[in-house]
Motif scaffolding. Structure first.
Motif, PDB file in Angstrom:
ATOM      1  N   GLU A 164       0.863  -1.205   0.000  1.00  0.00           N
ATOM      2  CA  GLU A 164       0.000   0.000   0.000  1.00  0.00           C
ATOM      3  C   GLU A 164       0.897   1.253   0.000  1.00  0.00           C
TER       4      GLU A 164
ATOM      5  N   PHE B 118       4.279   6.907   4.387  1.00  0.00           N
ATOM      6  CA  PHE B 118       2.867   6.835   4.791  1.00  0.00           C
ATOM      7  C   PHE B 118       2.460   8.202   5.350  1.00  0.00           C
TER       8      PHE B 118
ATOM      9  N   LYS C 140      -9.577   1.703  -1.963  1.00  0.00           N
ATOM     10  CA  LYS C 140      -9.729   1.171  -0.602  1.00  0.00           C
ATOM     11  C   LYS C 140     -11.139   1.451  -0.069  1.00  0.00           C
TER      12      LYS C 140
ATOM     13  N   PRO D  26      -9.433   3.489   7.804  1.00  0.00           N
ATOM     14  CA  PRO D  26      -9.309   3.526   9.269  1.00  0.00           C
ATOM     15  C   PRO D  26      -8.795   4.880   9.759  1.00  0.00           C
TER      16      PRO D  26
ATOM     17  N   HIS E  97      -2.974   9.126  12.396  1.00  0.00           N
ATOM     18  CA  HIS E  97      -3.376   8.126  11.380  1.00  0.00           C
ATOM     19  C   HIS E  97      -4.613   8.698  10.689  1.00  0.00           C
TER      20      HIS E  97
ATOM     21  N   GLU F 119      -6.019   8.890   7.851  1.00  0.00           N
ATOM     22  CA  GLU F 119      -6.467   8.403   6.531  1.00  0.00           C
ATOM     23  C   GLU F 119      -7.862   8.905   6.185  1.00  0.00           C
TER      24      GLU F 119
ATOM     25  N   CYS G   6      -4.932  -2.997   2.963  1.00  0.00           N
ATOM     26  CA  CYS G   6      -4.613  -2.879   4.392  1.00  0.00           C
ATOM     27  C   CYS G   6      -5.792  -3.150   5.313  1.00  0.00           C
TER      28      CYS G   6
ATOM     29  N   ARG H 199      -8.423  -5.912   5.074  1.00  0.00           N
ATOM     30  CA  ARG H 199      -8.174  -7.324   5.359  1.00  0.00           C
ATOM     31  C   ARG H 199      -8.720  -7.758   6.710  1.00  0.00           C
ATOM     32  N   ARG H 200      -9.077  -6.796   7.564  1.00  0.00           N
ATOM     33  CA  ARG H 200      -9.571  -7.149   8.911  1.00  0.00           C
ATOM     34  C   ARG H 200     -11.057  -7.464   8.917  1.00  0.00           C
TER      35      ARG H 200
ATOM     36  N   ASN I  23       0.227  -0.992   5.356  1.00  0.00           N
ATOM     37  CA  ASN I  23       1.133  -0.249   6.253  1.00  0.00           C
ATOM     38  C   ASN I  23       0.485  -0.334   7.628  1.00  0.00           C
ATOM     39  N   THR I  24       1.049  -1.113   8.524  1.00  0.00           N
ATOM     40  CA  THR I  24       0.429  -1.321   9.835  1.00  0.00           C
ATOM     41  C   THR I  24       1.395  -0.908  10.946  1.00  0.00           C
ATOM     42  N   PRO I  25       1.173   0.285  11.538  1.00  0.00           N
ATOM     43  CA  PRO I  25       2.026   0.670  12.670  1.00  0.00           C
ATOM     44  C   PRO I  25       1.882  -0.341  13.807  1.00  0.00           C
TER      45      PRO I  25
ATOM     46  N   TYR J 203      -0.736   0.866  18.294  1.00  0.00           N
ATOM     47  CA  TYR J 203      -2.122   1.229  18.001  1.00  0.00           C
ATOM     48  C   TYR J 203      -2.577   2.172  19.111  1.00  0.00           C
TER      49      TYR J 203
END
Ligand code: CDT
Length: 330
Positions: free
Chosen positions: A69, A75, A146, A150, A163, A165, A191, A194-195, A216-218, A221
């Motif tokens: 991504e 990012f 997308k 999130p 974050h 987005e 990204c 997928r959850r 891209n997953t920091p 959280y």
């Protein structure tokens, strides 16, 4: 490279004296994980890295290479700017463009397809987080936007990093397509998509055989740091479950490592329709993994335990599309 056909599948599989394996459809797919892209890195520098990954994947036999991504830039939703036009330089206005044309050219020369994530502003000035799928002959198959965006819409200055987005991207109204490409049925997600089980099921209901996903997953959280230690577990959990429950291959590809001070998950993986991980990265840097994916493995699940036509009960699933949040019983 992982030979993604277990021994138990390959032994004695003959039909009228013909080895079925020799008839099986296979697609060799690479997950081309990237390490960080820092703010000062130019598109041209990033494309040099992408081409090196593409060439390595080709040497490993890949026919399709999946990049992360927002692969072309850092990012950028980790920073908030009051005037969004100050962020315009992070978005592409066309694809291919001058900076990415060398990647398109090299992929076509090698006869390798690819899937590339990036930000774009369309002709109407709308902002999307997208992945473009390119066939082995260089033709563009589709650009997926997308769906699940999130994070937050407004500046939250108390966070160690933003974050935002939901400030920088609209959620796609288009849903999840599946395309006939690579002699297969290919879908895409990005990204956070997928959850969500609906993501996979929407594609499962179109017979998807391969789902491509950049992320891209920091690790940190911010709303609930107790989840930090579980990032890798949750990443595998959702993609393995989605693959198994829909009888599809899933290819998840990270931009990992410490980018502008923010540590992000690696653990890119290729998951079989059985839910098993057949290849996984070992670093959080630029790294290629490859699997020879037996596409006919999908039907083992689609035609048995997950025979949707036989076993699904859509008539009792009306809440899935009829409401958004939970409605508690009286
Ligand atoms: N890029 C992206 O969607 N990342 C989210 C991070 C968690 S929400 C702050 C993800 O689902 O991995």
């Amino acid at each position: 490279m992982s030979g993604a056909v277990p021994r138990s599948h390959s032994a004695g599989l003959t039909l009228h004296g013909v080895n079925i394996l020799s008839m099986a459809r296979h697609l060799t797919i690479a997950a081309a994980q990237m390490g960080p892209v820092q703010k000062e890195h130019t598109r041209e520098q990033v494309v040099v890295r992408l081409i090196a990954l593409l060439q390595q994947a080709h040497r490993m036999g890949a026919e399709l290479v999946v990049f992360p991504e927002l692969a072309l830039t850092t990012f950028f939703p980790r920073w908030f700017v009051d005037d969004i036009s100050e962020a315009d330089h992070w978005y592409e206005r066309s694809m291919p463009n001058a900076a990415t044309q060398p990647l398109f050219d090299e992929a076509k020369r090698l006869g390798v397809g690819f899937c590339l994530g990036y930000a774009t502003i369309d002709e109407a000035g709308r902002r999307w987080n997208v992945q473009t799928l390119v066939e082995r002959d260089g033709s563009i198959v589709a650009t997926y936007k997308k769906t699940h965006i999130p994070g937050h819409e407004h500046h939250e200055p108390d966070r160690p990093f933003q974050h935002a987005e939901r400030y920088y991207f609209e959620p796609s109204p288009e849903g999840f397509g599946v395309w006939r490409a690579f002699d297969s049925l290919v879908g895409m997600m990005i990204c956070n998509d997928r959850r969500w089980p609906e993501t996979y099921r929407e594609m499962g209901l179109q017979g998807v055989e391969v789902i491509l996903c950049g992320y891209n997953t920091p690790i940190h959280y911010v709303p609930d740091p107790s989840q930090d230690i579980l990032q890798g577990f949750h990443n595998a959990l959702v993609m393995q479950a989605g693959a198994y429950q829909n009888g599809t291959w899933v290819v998840g590809v990270a931009k990992g490592g410490v980018e502008e001070g923010v540590d992000s998950l690696g653990q890119s993986m290729i998951v079989a329709p059985s839910g098993q991980i057949v290849a996984q990265t070992l670093t959080t840097d630029d790294e290629v993994i490859v699997a020879r994916c037996d596409l006919d493995w999908c039907s083992r699940y689609k035609n048995t335990l997950f025979d949707f036509e036989r076993y699904r009960r859509p008539e009792v699933y009306s809440r899935i599309t009829g409401q958004r949040g939970a409605v508690l019983p009286d």
